[in-house]
Design a protein around this motif. Sequence first.
Motif, PDB file in Angstrom:
ATOM      1  N   GLN A  50       2.915  24.929  15.755  1.00 54.61           N
ATOM      2  CA  GLN A  50       2.221  24.802  17.035  1.00 54.61           C
ATOM      3  C   GLN A  50       2.149  26.103  17.818  1.00 54.61           C
ATOM      4  O   GLN A  50       1.181  26.339  18.541  1.00 54.61           O
ATOM      5  CB  GLN A  50       2.904  23.728  17.879  1.00 54.61           C
ATOM      6  N   VAL A  51       3.174  26.960  17.696  1.00 53.18           N
ATOM      7  CA  VAL A  51       3.214  28.185  18.501  1.00 53.18           C
ATOM      8  C   VAL A  51       2.808  29.413  17.688  1.00 53.18           C
ATOM      9  O   VAL A  51       2.074  30.273  18.174  1.00 53.18           O
ATOM     10  CB  VAL A  51       4.623  28.385  19.110  1.00 53.18           C
ATOM     11  N   PHE A  52       3.264  29.500  16.430  1.00 55.19           N
ATOM     12  CA  PHE A  52       2.965  30.682  15.630  1.00 55.19           C
ATOM     13  C   PHE A  52       1.867  30.447  14.590  1.00 55.19           C
ATOM     14  O   PHE A  52       1.620  31.303  13.731  1.00 55.19           O
ATOM     15  CB  PHE A  52       4.239  31.198  14.952  1.00 55.19           C
ATOM     16  N   ASN A  53       1.214  29.273  14.651  1.00 53.17           N
ATOM     17  CA  ASN A  53       0.003  28.985  13.875  1.00 53.17           C
ATOM     18  C   ASN A  53       0.199  29.068  12.359  1.00 53.17           C
ATOM     19  O   ASN A  53      -0.721  29.432  11.623  1.00 53.17           O
ATOM     20  CB  ASN A  53      -1.139  29.922  14.291  1.00 53.17           C
ATOM     21  N   LEU A  54       1.392  28.735  11.856  1.00 48.43           N
ATOM     22  CA  LEU A  54       1.609  28.705  10.413  1.00 48.43           C
ATOM     23  C   LEU A  54       1.100  27.391   9.838  1.00 48.43           C
ATOM     24  O   LEU A  54       1.056  26.363  10.527  1.00 48.43           O
ATOM     25  CB  LEU A  54       3.092  28.860  10.082  1.00 48.43           C
ATOM     26  N   LYS A  55       0.697  27.414   8.561  1.00 54.20           N
ATOM     27  CA  LYS A  55       0.301  26.190   7.882  1.00 54.20           C
ATOM     28  C   LYS A  55       1.526  25.319   7.632  1.00 54.20           C
ATOM     29  O   LYS A  55       2.640  25.813   7.541  1.00 54.20           O
ATOM     30  CB  LYS A  55      -0.409  26.513   6.569  1.00 54.20           C
ATOM     31  N   SER A  56       1.283  24.013   7.471  1.00 55.42           N
ATOM     32  CA  SER A  56       2.386  23.052   7.445  1.00 55.42           C
ATOM     33  C   SER A  56       3.377  23.296   6.304  1.00 55.42           C
ATOM     34  O   SER A  56       4.597  23.373   6.526  1.00 55.42           O
ATOM     35  CB  SER A  56       1.839  21.625   7.361  1.00 55.42           C
ATOM     36  N   ILE A  57       2.886  23.432   5.067  1.00 54.10           N
ATOM     37  CA  ILE A  57       3.788  23.631   3.930  1.00 54.10           C
ATOM     38  C   ILE A  57       4.500  24.980   4.045  1.00 54.10           C
ATOM     39  O   ILE A  57       5.684  25.114   3.717  1.00 54.10           O
ATOM     40  CB  ILE A  57       3.030  23.527   2.592  1.00 54.10           C
ATOM     41  N   ASP A  58       3.773  26.004   4.547  1.00 58.01           N
ATOM     42  CA  ASP A  58       4.406  27.318   4.738  1.00 58.01           C
ATOM     43  C   ASP A  58       5.535  27.231   5.762  1.00 58.01           C
ATOM     44  O   ASP A  58       6.601  27.833   5.594  1.00 58.01           O
ATOM     45  CB  ASP A  58       3.365  28.341   5.205  1.00 58.01           C
ATOM     46  N   ALA A  59       5.310  26.474   6.834  1.00 55.93           N
ATOM     47  CA  ALA A  59       6.349  26.297   7.849  1.00 55.93           C
ATOM     48  C   ALA A  59       7.554  25.566   7.262  1.00 55.93           C
ATOM     49  O   ALA A  59       8.706  25.900   7.555  1.00 55.93           O
ATOM     50  CB  ALA A  59       5.795  25.528   9.045  1.00 55.93           C
ATOM     51  N   ALA A  60       7.283  24.567   6.410  1.00 57.29           N
ATOM     52  CA  ALA A  60       8.377  23.841   5.768  1.00 57.29           C
ATOM     53  C   ALA A  60       9.178  24.764   4.852  1.00 57.29           C
ATOM     54  O   ALA A  60      10.404  24.684   4.776  1.00 57.29           O
ATOM     55  CB  ALA A  60       7.828  22.661   4.968  1.00 57.29           C
ATOM     56  N   GLN A  61       8.475  25.676   4.150  1.00 54.14           N
ATOM     57  CA  GLN A  61       9.159  26.617   3.268  1.00 54.14           C
ATOM     58  C   GLN A  61      10.020  27.592   4.069  1.00 54.14           C
ATOM     59  O   GLN A  61      11.145  27.914   3.665  1.00 54.14           O
ATOM     60  CB  GLN A  61       8.129  27.385   2.419  1.00 54.14           C
ATOM     61  N   VAL A  62       9.495  28.068   5.201  1.00 58.31           N
ATOM     62  CA  VAL A  62      10.287  28.959   6.066  1.00 58.31           C
ATOM     63  C   VAL A  62      11.536  28.235   6.544  1.00 58.31           C
ATOM     64  O   VAL A  62      12.639  28.796   6.564  1.00 58.31           O
ATOM     65  CB  VAL A  62       9.452  29.442   7.274  1.00 58.31           C
ATOM     66  N   SER A  63      11.384  26.960   6.919  1.00 56.50           N
ATOM     67  CA  SER A  63      12.523  26.168   7.375  1.00 56.50           C
ATOM     68  C   SER A  63      13.572  26.035   6.276  1.00 56.50           C
ATOM     69  O   SER A  63      14.787  26.128   6.540  1.00 56.50           O
ATOM     70  CB  SER A  63      12.046  24.785   7.825  1.00 56.50           C
ATOM     71  N   ASN A  64      13.117  25.832   5.037  1.00 57.24           N
ATOM     72  CA  ASN A  64      14.062  25.719   3.925  1.00 57.24           C
ATOM     73  C   ASN A  64      14.833  27.025   3.718  1.00 57.24           C
ATOM     74  O   ASN A  64      16.034  27.024   3.458  1.00 57.24           O
ATOM     75  CB  ASN A  64      13.328  25.348   2.638  1.00 57.24           C
ATOM     76  N   VAL A  65      14.117  28.153   3.815  1.00 55.82           N
ATOM     77  CA  VAL A  65      14.771  29.460   3.660  1.00 55.82           C
ATOM     78  C   VAL A  65      15.796  29.675   4.774  1.00 55.82           C
ATOM     79  O   VAL A  65      16.912  30.159   4.533  1.00 55.82           O
ATOM     80  CB  VAL A  65      13.729  30.593   3.653  1.00 55.82           C
ATOM     81  N   VAL A  66      15.431  29.303   6.003  1.00 58.86           N
ATOM     82  CA  VAL A  66      16.338  29.465   7.144  1.00 58.86           C
ATOM     83  C   VAL A  66      17.587  28.607   6.951  1.00 58.86           C
ATOM     84  O   VAL A  66      18.722  29.075   7.130  1.00 58.86           O
ATOM     85  CB  VAL A  66      15.625  29.094   8.456  1.00 58.86           C
ATOM     86  N   ASN A  67      17.383  27.344   6.588  1.00 56.25           N
ATOM     87  CA  ASN A  67      18.526  26.459   6.369  1.00 56.25           C
ATOM     88  C   ASN A  67      19.388  26.946   5.213  1.00 56.25           C
ATOM     89  O   ASN A  67      20.627  26.853   5.264  1.00 56.25           O
ATOM     90  CB  ASN A  67      18.046  25.033   6.092  1.00 56.25           C
ATOM     91  N   GLY A  68      18.742  27.487   4.180  1.00 57.11           N
ATOM     92  CA  GLY A  68      19.502  28.040   3.066  1.00 57.11           C
ATOM     93  C   GLY A  68      20.322  29.240   3.478  1.00 57.11           C
ATOM     94  O   GLY A  68      21.501  29.371   3.116  1.00 57.11           O
ATOM     95  N   GLY A  69      19.727  30.125   4.274  1.00 59.57           N
ATOM     96  CA  GLY A  69      20.440  31.322   4.720  1.00 59.57           C
ATOM     97  C   GLY A  69      21.630  30.993   5.599  1.00 59.57           C
ATOM     98  O   GLY A  69      22.719  31.545   5.434  1.00 59.57           O
ATOM     99  N   SER A  70      21.428  30.053   6.535  1.00 61.03           N
ATOM    100  CA  SER A  70      22.539  29.687   7.427  1.00 61.03           C
ATOM    101  C   SER A  70      23.630  28.955   6.680  1.00 61.03           C
ATOM    102  O   SER A  70      24.769  28.859   7.164  1.00 61.03           O
ATOM    103  CB  SER A  70      22.020  28.807   8.576  1.00 61.03           C
TER     104      SER A  70
END
Length: 556
Positions: A50-70
């Motif tokens: 909604q704010v950074f205009n990423l596509k849905s699956i791309d946003a989900a992939q970023v979320s997975n990477v973030v959760n993996g890193g943390s």
Amino acid sequence: MDTLDREIQTPNSGRKQGGWITFPFISGALAGLTLAGGGWVANLIVYLIQVFNLKSIDAAQVSNVVNGGSSLFPIVGAIIADSFLGCFSVVSIFSCISLLGTGFLALTATLNSLSPQPCNDGSSFCKAPSKVQFLVLYAGIALASIGQGGTRFTLATMGANQFHKSQQQGIFFNWYFFSQYTASVVSSTAIVYIEDNVSWGVGFGLCVAANFIGLVIFLLGNRFYLHDKPQGSPFMNIARVIVAAFKKRNLPLSSMGEDYYNEHNHPMTMEAAAPKNSFRVLNCASLIAEGDVGSDSSIAKPWSLCTVQHVEDLKTLIRIIPLWSSSIFLGTPIAIQASLTILQALSMDRHLGQHFKIPAGSILVVVLISTSIFLTLIDRFLCPMWQKLTRKSPSALQRIGVGHVLNVLGMAVSALVESKRLKIVHVHHLQSQPTSIVPMLALWLFPQLVLVGIGEAFHFPGQVALYYQEFPASLRSTATAMIALIIGISFYLSTAIIDFLRRVTSWLPDNINNGRLDNVYWILTVVGVLNFGYYLGCARLYKYQNVEKAVADSSG
């Protein structure tokens, strides 16, 4: 809890240290840090779309990477804690890093220059973020993830270190996870609701405040904590065992205990003086050869001779690795479900009544609520009932096994619900309309999330207790972080699996209404069944090293 309290007096002040007096500070710090982390992680996919205009699956992939890193950074924090700084310093430092990262995220939500122009729903001309905007965003995400990862399980280790008996440690882990999940419920509902309905800036600002309060509470408890003293890197000792065993691979083994090296300041009984027969190839690492020992009975060649204890520590790690690896494919389906369920919720009717709409980022709170409730039920009812029937407490392996079964059931229910959702999509001809809401209540997603949540209540505390009690004492922080390593690998593996499926199938397009997400869940179900069979084999072959002894000690 008073009867379980351990009181230790300092020589001069007479002040009580350790035990349950430290729990309010540790749980308060955990609550604040979890509120901060959960407040931005739970809604990250929606924020990126909604704010950074990423596509849905791309946003989900970023979320997975973030959760993996943390989830991978707890291993880094654990190694630093075990080897150099101790738990207290590591939690303090990483809490400050988390505070800085959360502050950056708050800036992206409050300063217009740090986010792209808003994009109208359905528009194909959304402006991509600039390099500076991406830099600040990803810097904030990286720092917040590192800080969150470095504190979460190191804080668990520090709390468990306040107790001597395994029974008390087990109760602590149950309440630790209860505090964590309860705080996650609040962050995934109240803070996410504020982000969706008031402003992202206010929501992220609350995350900053919660992080700061958690850090202050943790520091206030300093005078009550029992502080662990790092003994140097235990991983160096593991490396020495491997090198020494390779160097002495041709030496004949002895059955005499005096032929093996034991630390002179830690005398052992004759029964334990010689290394055990399992993994005999490593025993030669502690076999004394000419020139290995100096005149003062110390090791003269550190890379040619190790203590029996170091050899047995490595054997313990080798024994538990198969069990640990079976949990990777327990965590991977959960990671995939977490990101894809939010995408499902975005396409479904999320209204509860006429005036309230469930934020998509809050849908996963069902997992947290069900886990919190069942953690209490397990501790207060199921475990005592099991103990009355069998005269034994349920073992960690049994709890993990129940978690495996519930996870498989959760994936199967996910597949059935998605099949129903897709049927409604086809009935209403919504395949080519990505922004249309499917006339199906998001409440249909609750059963699968409840099953996964109940499974987590069984297997997560079971795994942490197993690793903490079975790992060598020098690797206690690393032991509790092993579950975080599983979660981290699971999120990265889920990212790779989703990417692979996008490349070789048409199941996961950007518009999930035109895909076959149900097939993804069926694959996860099949993998879960196979993995459960693997787990049963590992559990059957595994023999406890420390748990049974600890239980005997605590009962005595």
